[in-house]
Design a protein around this motif. Structure first.
Motif, PDB file in Angstrom:
ATOM      1  N   ARG A  63      -4.463  -2.606  -3.567  1.00 29.18           N
ATOM      2  CA  ARG A  63      -5.105  -3.612  -2.709  1.00 29.18           C
ATOM      3  C   ARG A  63      -4.157  -4.126  -1.629  1.00 29.18           C
ATOM      4  NH1 ARG A  63      -8.956  -8.006  -3.091  1.00 29.18           N
ATOM      5  NH2 ARG A  63      -8.914  -8.933  -0.997  1.00 29.18           N
ATOM      6  N   ILE A  64      -2.888  -4.332  -1.955  1.00 27.81           N
ATOM      7  CA  ILE A  64      -1.987  -4.983  -1.007  1.00 27.81           C
ATOM      8  C   ILE A  64      -1.030  -4.027  -0.304  1.00 27.81           C
ATOM      9  CG2 ILE A  64      -2.104  -7.177  -2.232  1.00 27.81           C
ATOM     10  CD1 ILE A  64       0.672  -6.607  -3.393  1.00 27.81           C
ATOM     11  N   GLU A  67      -1.421  -3.428   3.576  1.00 29.71           N
ATOM     12  CA  GLU A  67      -1.036  -4.581   4.394  1.00 29.71           C
ATOM     13  C   GLU A  67       0.478  -4.772   4.408  1.00 29.71           C
ATOM     14  OE1 GLU A  67      -3.006  -6.464   6.369  1.00 29.71           O
ATOM     15  OE2 GLU A  67      -4.512  -4.950   5.870  1.00 29.71           O
ATOM     16  N   LYS A  70       2.328  -2.713   6.935  1.00 29.01           N
ATOM     17  CA  LYS A  70       2.247  -3.081   8.357  1.00 29.01           C
ATOM     18  C   LYS A  70       3.516  -3.801   8.823  1.00 29.01           C
ATOM     19  CE  LYS A  70      -2.809  -3.477   8.519  1.00 29.01           C
ATOM     20  NZ  LYS A  70      -3.971  -4.383   8.729  1.00 29.01           N
ATOM     21  N   THR A  71       4.258  -4.368   7.875  1.00 26.87           N
ATOM     22  CA  THR A  71       5.438  -5.143   8.243  1.00 26.87           C
ATOM     23  C   THR A  71       6.708  -4.691   7.527  1.00 26.87           C
ATOM     24  OG1 THR A  71       4.734  -6.761   6.572  1.00 26.87           O
ATOM     25  CG2 THR A  71       4.160  -7.235   8.869  1.00 26.87           C
ATOM     26  N   ASP A 266      -4.983 -11.938  -0.159  1.00 29.30           N
ATOM     27  CA  ASP A 266      -4.658 -12.286   1.225  1.00 29.30           C
ATOM     28  C   ASP A 266      -3.669 -13.447   1.261  1.00 29.30           C
ATOM     29  OD1 ASP A 266      -6.496 -10.347   2.047  1.00 29.30           O
ATOM     30  OD2 ASP A 266      -8.142 -11.785   2.076  1.00 29.30           O
ATOM     31  N   LEU A 269      -0.214 -12.192   0.257  1.00 27.32           N
ATOM     32  CA  LEU A 269       0.449 -11.469   1.346  1.00 27.32           C
ATOM     33  C   LEU A 269       1.101 -12.428   2.332  1.00 27.32           C
ATOM     34  CD1 LEU A 269      -2.251  -8.716   1.866  1.00 27.32           C
ATOM     35  CD2 LEU A 269       0.133  -8.281   1.274  1.00 27.32           C
ATOM     36  N   ASN A 273       5.153 -12.367   2.978  1.00 31.59           N
ATOM     37  CA  ASN A 273       5.717 -12.149   4.317  1.00 31.59           C
ATOM     38  C   ASN A 273       6.600 -13.313   4.736  1.00 31.59           C
ATOM     39  OD1 ASN A 273       4.732  -9.558   4.992  1.00 31.59           O
ATOM     40  ND2 ASN A 273       2.713 -10.406   5.408  1.00 31.59           N
TER      41      ASN A 273
END
Length: 278
Positions: A63-64, A67, A70-71, A266, A269, A273
Motif C-alpha cells: 500500500r505505501i 508513495e 516518490k521521495t 496516507d 506517509l 516523510n
C-alpha cells in the motif's frame, strides 16, 4: 476495424511492457550464503523496508511502497525463507536477518540508509541498529517487539500447537504469488513459529545504546501492546512515538487489514516523510 485492432495491439504492448518492467524490478544478491531477493524503487536517500513474519514485501508494504518511492530510493527486501528468497540450511534469527541486510547494503555500495521494519521486521531493524550502527541513518520501528511481555497474554502459548491452518489466507496467497511452492510456504511457517517460540528479550542496555533517531509506530489493539511501544520509545535515546487506532499493521494498509480504503496509510506517509526529512 483497423483502428480497433491497432488499439488492442497497443494495449497488449503496454501490458507486456508493464509485466517486463515488474520482472526487471526484482533482483537477487548473494549475501552470507543466502540468495536474497530485493527490489529497488525510486531515487534519493536510501530507505530499506523489512517485512513482517510470514509476509512478503508486497503483503507488508504494497500500500505505501509506491508513495515512499516518490521521495526515496526504496530497497525492499525479502528475508530468508520468505517470498522469493528461498530457505537455506542455517538457523533463522533476527540477528542473522540483520547481518543479511547489512551485507546487502554493502553489496549495493550503500554506506548508510534509513531503515523501516514492520513487526518481525521491526525487531530485525533494532538488531541492525545494535549490530551495525554505522549503516543506520534513521529508524522507523513499526509494531516492533523487543520484550516477550510486549504481546498480549497467551500470545506465545499459541505457538506450541500452531499449524498452517491458522495463517491468514491473505498471507498464504501473497507467499504463493511470489513463490508457488506449498512446501516453501510450510517451511516459512515452521521457521517463523520456531523463531517466535525461542524469542528472547533484547536488553535495555542494547536498546539504550542505539543512537539513531527513531520513529516508533504502533497499533492500539490486536498486536504489540501500546504500553510496550511507549516503553520502547522511552528506552531509545532519540525516539518519537505515534499510536494509530486499529489492529496490527492497519495504519499502513498491511494486506490483512480489514479496511482497504482507510486513510491512515496516507497519514503515516506524511509522518514518515517529515521524520526522514527533518
Amino acid at each position: 476495424m483497423k483502428r480497433k485492432s491497432a488499439f488492442i495491439l497497443l494495449l497488449l504492448i503496454s501490458a507486456f511492457s508493464q509485466i517486463n518492467a515488474q520482472q526487471q524490478t526484482g533482483k537477487y544478491a548473494s549475501v552470507n550464503g543466502l540468495k536474497m531477493y530485493y527490489e529497488i524503487h525510486g531515487s534519493g536517500q536510501p530507505l530499506v523496508l523489512i517485512h513482517g513474519g510470514g509476509s512478503t514485501l508486497q503483503s507488508s508494504f504494497g500500500r505505501i511502497l509506491p508513495e515512499l518511492a516518490k521521495t526515496h530510493r526504496v530497497i525492499a527486501v525479502e528475508m530468508q525463507a520468505h517470498g522469493h528468497t528461498a530457505d537455506i540450511d542455517r538457523p533463522l534469527s533476527f540477528e542473522q536477518d540483520a547481518d543479511d541486510v547489512a551485507a546487502l547494503l554493502k553489496e549495493l555500495h550503500i554506506e548508510k540508509a534509513d531503515i523501516m521494519g514492520f513487526s518481525n521486521g521491526g525487531t530485525t531493524s533494532l538488531q541492525i541498529a545494535i549490530r551495525h550502527p554505522e549503516i543506520v541513518h534513521k529508524l522507523i520501528l513499526a509494531s516492533a517487539l523487543y520484550k516477550r511481555d510486549g504481546m498480549p497474554a497467551g500470545f506465545f502459548d499459541g505457538f506450541s500447537n500452531a499449524t498452517l491452518d491458522v495463517m491468514p489466507k491473505s498471507l498464504k496467497a501473497a507467499y504463493l504469488e511470489a513463490n508457488p511452492d506449498p512446501k516453501g510456504l510450510q517451511r516459512m511457517f515452521d521457521r517463523d513459529v520456531a523463531r517466535m517460540k525461542g524469542f528472547t528479550d533484547i536488553s535495555d542496555t542494547d536498546i539504550k545504546a542505539i543512537q539513531a533517531p527513531a520513529l516508533v509506530v504502533n497499533e492500539s489493539i490486536n498486536g504489540v501492546l501500546p504500553d510496550h511501544a511507549l516503553l520502547l520509545s522511552r528506552t531509545l535515546p532519540h525516539a518519537q512515538l505515534v499510536i494509530f487506532p486499529g489492529g496490527h499493521g492497519a495504519y499502513m494498509g498491511e494486506i490483512d487489514s480489514p479496511n482497504k480504503h482507510s486513510k491512515m496509510p496516507d497519514a503515516l506517509l506524511i509522518l514518515i516523510n517529515e521524520f526522514l526529512q527533518n
